[in-house]
Design a protein around this motif. Structure first.
Motif, mmCIF file in Angstrom:
data_model
loop_
_atom_site.group_PDB
_atom_site.id
_atom_site.type_symbol
_atom_site.label_atom_id
_atom_site.label_comp_id
_atom_site.label_asym_id
_atom_site.label_seq_id
_atom_site.Cartn_x
_atom_site.Cartn_y
_atom_site.Cartn_z
ATOM 1 N N ILE A 1 0.809 -1.224 0.000
ATOM 2 C CA ILE A 1 0.000 0.000 0.000
ATOM 3 C C ILE A 1 0.842 1.275 0.000
ATOM 4 O O ILE A 1 0.444 2.293 -0.551
ATOM 5 C CB ILE A 1 -1.022 -0.014 1.160
ATOM 6 C CG1 ILE A 1 -2.078 1.043 0.918
ATOM 7 C CG2 ILE A 1 -0.345 0.148 2.496
ATOM 8 C CD1 ILE A 1 -3.303 0.883 1.759
ATOM 9 N N GLU A 2 2.052 1.217 0.575
ATOM 10 C CA GLU A 2 2.883 2.422 0.610
ATOM 11 C C GLU A 2 3.398 2.813 -0.773
ATOM 12 O O GLU A 2 3.855 3.927 -0.960
ATOM 13 C CB GLU A 2 4.030 2.270 1.602
ATOM 14 C CG GLU A 2 5.060 1.251 1.230
ATOM 15 C CD GLU A 2 6.066 1.039 2.352
ATOM 16 O OE1 GLU A 2 7.244 0.838 2.016
ATOM 17 O OE2 GLU A 2 5.677 1.061 3.528
ATOM 18 N N GLU A 3 3.292 1.918 -1.742
ATOM 19 C CA GLU A 3 3.651 2.276 -3.119
ATOM 20 C C GLU A 3 2.582 3.144 -3.783
ATOM 21 O O GLU A 3 2.833 3.735 -4.826
ATOM 22 C CB GLU A 3 3.872 1.016 -3.947
ATOM 23 C CG GLU A 3 5.091 0.223 -3.550
ATOM 24 C CD GLU A 3 5.287 -1.001 -4.432
ATOM 25 O OE1 GLU A 3 4.656 -1.085 -5.512
ATOM 26 O OE2 GLU A 3 6.073 -1.879 -4.034
ATOM 27 N N ARG B 1 -1.819 6.286 4.969
ATOM 28 C CA ARG B 1 -2.101 4.847 5.006
ATOM 29 C C ARG B 1 -1.946 4.345 6.428
ATOM 30 O O ARG B 1 -1.349 5.010 7.265
ATOM 31 C CB ARG B 1 -1.136 4.108 4.088
ATOM 32 C CG ARG B 1 0.311 4.269 4.530
ATOM 33 C CD ARG B 1 1.280 3.655 3.558
ATOM 34 N NE ARG B 1 2.639 3.761 4.033
ATOM 35 C CZ ARG B 1 3.451 4.772 3.801
ATOM 36 N NH1 ARG B 1 3.032 5.802 3.082
ATOM 37 N NH2 ARG B 1 4.683 4.772 4.264
ATOM 38 N N PRO B 2 -2.436 3.154 6.700
ATOM 39 C CA PRO B 2 -2.239 2.584 8.029
ATOM 40 C C PRO B 2 -0.781 2.143 8.200
ATOM 41 O O PRO B 2 -0.146 1.692 7.255
ATOM 42 C CB PRO B 2 -3.184 1.381 8.053
ATOM 43 C CG PRO B 2 -3.378 1.023 6.620
ATOM 44 C CD PRO B 2 -3.252 2.299 5.841
ATOM 45 N N SER C 1 -8.818 -5.506 6.514
ATOM 46 C CA SER C 1 -9.483 -4.282 6.087
ATOM 47 C C SER C 1 -8.913 -3.129 6.909
ATOM 48 O O SER C 1 -8.356 -3.344 7.986
ATOM 49 C CB SER C 1 -10.991 -4.408 6.328
ATOM 50 O OG SER C 1 -11.661 -3.314 5.781
ATOM 51 N N PHE C 2 -9.047 -1.895 6.399
ATOM 52 C CA PHE C 2 -8.548 -0.761 7.162
ATOM 53 C C PHE C 2 -9.355 0.507 6.880
ATOM 54 O O PHE C 2 -10.005 0.638 5.849
ATOM 55 C CB PHE C 2 -7.062 -0.500 6.879
ATOM 56 C CG PHE C 2 -6.811 0.103 5.519
ATOM 57 C CD1 PHE C 2 -6.838 1.471 5.343
ATOM 58 C CD2 PHE C 2 -6.546 -0.693 4.429
ATOM 59 C CE1 PHE C 2 -6.604 2.039 4.095
ATOM 60 C CE2 PHE C 2 -6.301 -0.156 3.179
ATOM 61 C CZ PHE C 2 -6.342 1.220 3.014
ATOM 62 N N VAL C 3 -9.278 1.437 7.834
ATOM 63 C CA VAL C 3 -9.788 2.808 7.700
ATOM 64 C C VAL C 3 -8.789 3.702 8.427
ATOM 65 O O VAL C 3 -8.429 3.429 9.570
ATOM 66 C CB VAL C 3 -11.176 2.991 8.357
ATOM 67 C CG1 VAL C 3 -11.626 4.433 8.246
ATOM 68 C CG2 VAL C 3 -12.201 2.054 7.767
ATOM 69 N N VAL C 4 -8.300 4.735 7.756
ATOM 70 C CA VAL C 4 -7.460 5.745 8.400
ATOM 71 C C VAL C 4 -8.053 7.108 8.093
ATOM 72 O O VAL C 4 -8.688 7.299 7.053
ATOM 73 C CB VAL C 4 -5.984 5.692 7.931
ATOM 74 C CG1 VAL C 4 -5.315 4.426 8.393
ATOM 75 C CG2 VAL C 4 -5.869 5.855 6.437
ATOM 76 N N LEU D 1 -9.287 7.336 4.261
ATOM 77 C CA LEU D 1 -8.941 6.354 3.230
ATOM 78 C C LEU D 1 -9.314 4.998 3.794
ATOM 79 O O LEU D 1 -8.967 4.670 4.927
ATOM 80 C CB LEU D 1 -7.441 6.384 2.915
ATOM 81 C CG LEU D 1 -6.943 5.305 1.943
ATOM 82 C CD1 LEU D 1 -7.521 5.523 0.545
ATOM 83 C CD2 LEU D 1 -5.418 5.290 1.902
ATOM 84 N N GLN D 2 -10.052 4.245 3.012
ATOM 85 C CA GLN D 2 -10.418 2.896 3.444
ATOM 86 C C GLN D 2 -10.506 1.979 2.242
ATOM 87 O O GLN D 2 -10.687 2.428 1.112
ATOM 88 C CB GLN D 2 -11.730 2.897 4.208
ATOM 89 C CG GLN D 2 -12.949 3.254 3.377
ATOM 90 C CD GLN D 2 -14.193 3.334 4.235
ATOM 91 O OE1 GLN D 2 -14.237 4.075 5.197
ATOM 92 N NE2 GLN D 2 -15.192 2.546 3.888
ATOM 93 N N ASP D 3 -10.346 0.717 2.529
ATOM 94 C CA ASP D 3 -10.503 -0.248 1.449
ATOM 95 C C ASP D 3 -11.969 -0.655 1.358
ATOM 96 O O ASP D 3 -12.742 -0.465 2.296
ATOM 97 C CB ASP D 3 -9.596 -1.459 1.656
ATOM 98 C CG ASP D 3 -9.905 -2.235 2.917
ATOM 99 O OD1 ASP D 3 -10.389 -1.637 3.891
ATOM 100 O OD2 ASP D 3 -9.651 -3.447 2.944
#
Length: 141
Positions: free
Chosen positions: A43-45, A50-51, A61-64, A81-83
């Protein structure tokens, strides 16, 4: 017809039709749905917002998000940002939500609101640009 012209016409119609004298909240929001056609990614690319999870290399899954004050605290930029759930195995979906708002509106003047909207757009655009990597920006081309 430009977005700004449509907003101007809508504000004038509200003022004439309903006689609105006060606005409680003013906001400009962009909800961006981003799709990466890969099974998995680092994800950092793609995202600078990001988380960061130091002891795990797998998450389901994530939400930041952040809330950033502007104009001496009169306005705020809320960013998340979330998936999203996958539709196929060969794509990853994300929602990048940028919401600039004010709850301290001094006037219902169309000119003042349109000027505020220009400033809000500039803040959102700047945050959007500095939060995404060149790799994901190439997907927009």
């Amino acid at each position: 017809e430009s977005f700004k012209e449509m907003v101007s016409q809508g504000l004038k119609a509200l003022e004439i039709t309903l006689g609105i004298r006060k606005i409680q909240r003013l906001g400009l929001r962009y909800i961006n749905k981003l799709v990466i056609h890969e099974k998995s990614v680092d994800i950092e690319e793609y995202f600078l917002l990001r988380p960061l999870i130091p002891h795990s290399n797998q998450i389901n899954s994530f939400v930041v998000g952040i809330l950033e004050p502007h104009r001496d605290g009169r306005d705020s930029l809320k960013v998340s940002l979330q998936d999203e759930e996958k539709i196929t195995d060969n794509e990853l979906r994300y929602v990048f939500d940028l919401d600039y708002f004010s709850q301290y509106v001094d006037s219902v003047s169309t000119e003042i609101i349109l000027d505020w909207m220009d400033g809000a757009h500039d803040v959102i655009f700047s945050f959007f640009e500095c939060s995404l990597t060149d790799k994901i920006k190439k997907l927009f081309e």
